[in-house]
Design a protein around this motif. Structure first.
Motif, PDB file in Angstrom:
ATOM      1  N   GLN A  30       0.849  -1.179   0.000  1.00 17.52           N
ATOM      2  CA  GLN A  30       0.000   0.000   0.000  1.00 17.52           C
ATOM      3  C   GLN A  30       0.891   1.237   0.000  1.00 17.52           C
ATOM      4  OE1 GLN A  30      -2.955  -0.428   3.105  1.00 17.52           O
ATOM      5  NE2 GLN A  30      -3.474  -2.475   2.406  1.00 17.52           N
ATOM      6  N   PHE A  31       0.347   2.350  -0.534  1.00 22.79           N
ATOM      7  CA  PHE A  31       1.136   3.583  -0.585  1.00 22.79           C
ATOM      8  C   PHE A  31       1.471   4.024   0.847  1.00 22.79           C
ATOM      9  CE2 PHE A  31      -1.337   4.268  -4.710  1.00 22.79           C
ATOM     10  CZ  PHE A  31      -0.313   3.753  -5.488  1.00 22.79           C
ATOM     11  N   TRP A  33       1.236   6.532   2.967  1.00 18.28           N
ATOM     12  CA  TRP A  33       0.289   7.117   3.944  1.00 18.28           C
ATOM     13  C   TRP A  33      -0.703   6.080   4.434  1.00 18.28           C
ATOM     14  CZ3 TRP A  33      -5.093   7.443   3.542  1.00 18.28           C
ATOM     15  CH2 TRP A  33      -5.645   7.146   2.273  1.00 18.28           C
ATOM     16  N   ARG A  34      -0.969   5.050   3.595  1.00 19.43           N
ATOM     17  CA  ARG A  34      -1.981   4.051   3.907  1.00 19.43           C
ATOM     18  C   ARG A  34      -1.364   2.831   4.613  1.00 19.43           C
ATOM     19  NH1 ARG A  34      -7.526   4.406   4.143  1.00 19.43           N
ATOM     20  NH2 ARG A  34      -8.042   2.336   4.891  1.00 19.43           N
TER      21      ARG A  34
ATOM     22  N   HIS B  76      -9.060  -4.038  -1.826  1.00 20.38           N
ATOM     23  CA  HIS B  76      -7.732  -4.467  -1.390  1.00 20.38           C
ATOM     24  C   HIS B  76      -7.252  -3.681  -0.162  1.00 20.38           C
ATOM     25  CE1 HIS B  76      -3.949  -6.466  -1.954  1.00 20.38           C
ATOM     26  NE2 HIS B  76      -3.308  -5.318  -1.895  1.00 20.38           N
ATOM     27  N   CYS B  77      -7.287  -2.331  -0.248  1.00 16.88           N
ATOM     28  CA  CYS B  77      -6.746  -1.526   0.866  1.00 16.88           C
ATOM     29  C   CYS B  77      -7.835  -0.792   1.653  1.00 16.88           C
ATOM     30  CB  CYS B  77      -5.722  -0.519   0.343  1.00 16.88           C
ATOM     31  SG  CYS B  77      -6.461   0.828  -0.603  1.00 16.88           S
ATOM     32  N   HIS B  78      -9.096  -0.924   1.207  1.00 14.29           N
ATOM     33  CA  HIS B  78     -10.254  -0.325   1.882  1.00 14.29           C
ATOM     34  C   HIS B  78     -10.251   1.200   1.919  1.00 14.29           C
ATOM     35  CE1 HIS B  78     -11.296  -4.387   2.833  1.00 14.29           C
ATOM     36  NE2 HIS B  78     -10.098  -4.557   3.381  1.00 14.29           N
ATOM     37  N   THR B  79      -9.514   1.848   1.012  1.00 11.18           N
ATOM     38  CA  THR B  79      -9.621   3.301   0.905  1.00 11.18           C
ATOM     39  C   THR B  79     -10.957   3.622   0.250  1.00 11.18           C
ATOM     40  OG1 THR B  79      -7.239   3.532   0.674  1.00 11.18           O
ATOM     41  CG2 THR B  79      -8.574   5.375  -0.092  1.00 11.18           C
ATOM     42  N   GLY B  91      -4.950   4.665  -2.148  1.00 11.73           N
ATOM     43  CA  GLY B  91      -4.361   3.889  -1.057  1.00 11.73           C
ATOM     44  C   GLY B  91      -3.356   2.845  -1.494  1.00 11.73           C
ATOM     45  N   CYS B  92      -3.555   2.290  -2.700  1.00 10.14           N
ATOM     46  CA  CYS B  92      -2.649   1.238  -3.148  1.00 10.14           C
ATOM     47  C   CYS B  92      -2.717   1.147  -4.668  1.00 10.14           C
ATOM     48  CB  CYS B  92      -3.020  -0.103  -2.508  1.00 10.14           C
ATOM     49  SG  CYS B  92      -4.473  -0.892  -3.231  1.00 10.14           S
TER      50      CYS B  92
END
Ligand code: ZN
Ligand code: ZN
Lengths: 351, 172
Positions: A30-31, A33-34, B76-79, B91-92
């Motif tokens: 994940q990037f 910040w995340r 996947h990342c729940h953003t 988020g990803c």
């Protein structure tokens, strides 16, 4: 002193330095910040291991920001290889850079990797070629997030595609004095080159210093983006040189007066703000660039440009400073520097 | 507000810079007069990249069912889409697939284009990996041709050729 401040690159009468950066991310993380702190540590370890180990990267040194205090972090930001964003984050992050501080990689900034190359003068093509090669090497050791349609995937979609941002830092006193900044910079923006303030996003323009950057990161190849920026910057340089010629023809005495007054204030003032320093040194810069002034060199001014910034100033004084103390310390630093400079010149002449 | 140089009534909102003989001249016109003179008027924030967040906000306000749109999230990342709208940050890497349509139209708005024409990338570590990459590329190529996206198809074909050729100089 970092090489981008040497003051002697191509077209150094107008261009201070060139900076090229590529944004890259790892496919399976994940990037920043995340990502969790644990995941950020994984990314930091993976990338710094790849960078320090891979052949062709020369000898790289990793600096973990977690081990530095705020002033040491700010110091690196002022030196140019780290960004402010990197100082405000937490968890494992930092820079991996070569011995000359010319090429480096920020890890866990807004993106997992930001490859950066910077040097004095106008050197867009040269720096791009270098960064391109580094990217190829690093890319074989890591697994980049890449999509065939969108290109390299970045935290902000505006950077996606090439992930490329080129910036050229220029000194435009001629355009400012002849009031032709707006039309020239507007024309540049219509040709895909945007103007930003020299000192980051939120600061007002100081000392006639500007940063010219490409707008779009997608839709053309990297070399097309670089060539276009190069062509537009060269036009801006020509306009600036024409403007200076006009000033020298029409107002040589007034310009010389401005330069001498600025020199007088810098040598005598008891308090100096950063803004004041940059505006006064802009006049000295024009003087040197137009051969009207020879009491210091561009390299001297560049060195001071770095030294008068808060973290460098505090390092010179060996302690944290209040805003009032900063002004006094700055004036005293500038005068100590010039006095020592004059002495060295005298020694050179005698010996 | 400066009045239009042509009709002298409407405010000038279009500023055109022309360069000839190394001299820049600027004309200030209203939108109507500019169109009459055959100048394409393109609304763009001057100088700087428009902030992505603002652009999506405008789109989302216009669209019905904006609340439902906002609640979508990356599996996947729940953003959440709303989060992306507020910060401009994804988020990803997988978010690009999850919010594909929104991102494509945004990129077209910012760059005038949403196809990457620069460097190609495929991890060249193990030959096994290259094999997997080739299969994926073959599927994407078939898709692109099916949708008549010939520019993308040509780029994909180049990448496949690069992967199949033995690597000699470390470049694609
Ligand atoms: Zn009109
Ligand atoms: Zn996601």
């Amino acid at each position: 002193m970092p090489p981008w401040l040497s003051g002697n690159g191509p077209d150094s009468d107008v261009v201070l330095s060139t900076r090229v950066r590529l944004a890259r991310n790892l496919a399976h993380h994940q990037f920043p910040w995340r990502a969790s702190l644990f995941e950020r540590t994984q990314v930091f370890e993976e990338t710094s291991a790849a960078l320090t180990a891979c052949a062709g990267c020369g000898s790289y040194e990793a600096v973990a920001f977690g081990n530095l205090d705020k002033r040491q972090q700010e110091f690196l930001v002022e030196e140019g290889l780290a960004s402010r964003e990197l100082t405000s984050g937490d968890g494992d992050r930092g820079i991996v850079h070569d011995r000359n501080s010319r090429v480096g990689v920020m890890v866990n900034e807004e993106d997992h990797l930001r490859l950066v190359a910077l040097d004095a003068g106008l050197r867009l093509r040269e720096l791009w070629a270098e960064l391109d090669a580094l990217d190829d090497t690093v890319g074989t050791h890591l697994d980049y997030a890449f999509d065939n349609r969108t290109g390299f995937l970045t935290c902000r979609p505006a950077n996606a595609g090439t992930g490329l941002r080129v910036s050229v830092f220029v000194h435009l006193p001629g355009l400012a004095l002849t009031r032709s900044l707006d039309p020239v910079l507007h024309a540049a923006s219509q040709m895909g080159v945007a103007t930003k303030s020299f000192f980051g996003e939120n600061s007002s323009v100081t000392g006639n210093l500007f940063r010219l950057s490409n707008g779009a990161a997608m839709g053309s190849s990297e070399s097309q983006l670089v060539d276009n920026a190069d062509a537009v910057v060269r036009q801006v340089i020509e306009f600036e040189r024409k403007a200076r010629e006009r000033i020298l023809a029409d107002a040589r005495l007034e310009l010389t007066d401005k330069i001498c007054r600025s020199w007088g204030i810098l040598c005598q003032a008891k308090l100096l703000t950063v803004d004041e320093f940059f505006n006064l040194s802009s006049a000295l810069r024009v003087g040197i660039e137009c051969n009207l002034f020879d009491k210091c060199t561009l390299a001297d001014l560049n060195r001071l440009t770095l030294f008068v910034l808060p973290a460098h100033l505090a390092t010179w004084c060996g302690k944290a400073l209040t805003p009032d103390e900063c002004g006094e310390a700055r004036a005293s630093l500038v005068q100590t520097f010039f006095a020592r400079n004059a002495q060295e010149t005298k020694l050179d002449e005698n010996g | 507000m400066t009045p239009c140089e042509h009709c002298h009534t409407s405010p000038a909102t279009v500023h055109i810079t022309q360069i000839s003989n190394n001299e820049a001249t600027v004309s200030h016109l209203c939108e109507t007069c500019a169109r009459e003179k055959g100048i394409m008027v393109e609304v763009r924030q001057e100088g700087l990249l428009p902030e992505i967040g603002i652009d999506i906000q405008r789109q989302a306000q216009a669209a019905p069912g904006a609340a439902r749109e906002d609640a979508r999230e990356c599996s996947h990342c729940h953003t959440k889409f709303a989060e992306f709208k507020a910060t401009g940050k994804l988020g990803c890497p997988r978010c690009y697939e999850e919010f594909e349509k929104d991102i494509a139209s945004m990129l077209a708005q910012v760059n005038g284009e949403h196809l990457h024409k620069g460097k190609r990338y495929s991890r060249r570590g193990a030959s096994l990996m290259a094999g997997a990459d080739l299969d994926k590329l073959r599927r994407e190529l078939a898709d692109a041709i099916g949708r008549e996206e010939f520019e993308l198809a040509a780029l994909l074909r180049d990448t496949m050729r690069g992967l199949q050729a033995p690597r000699t100089d470390g470049k694609n």
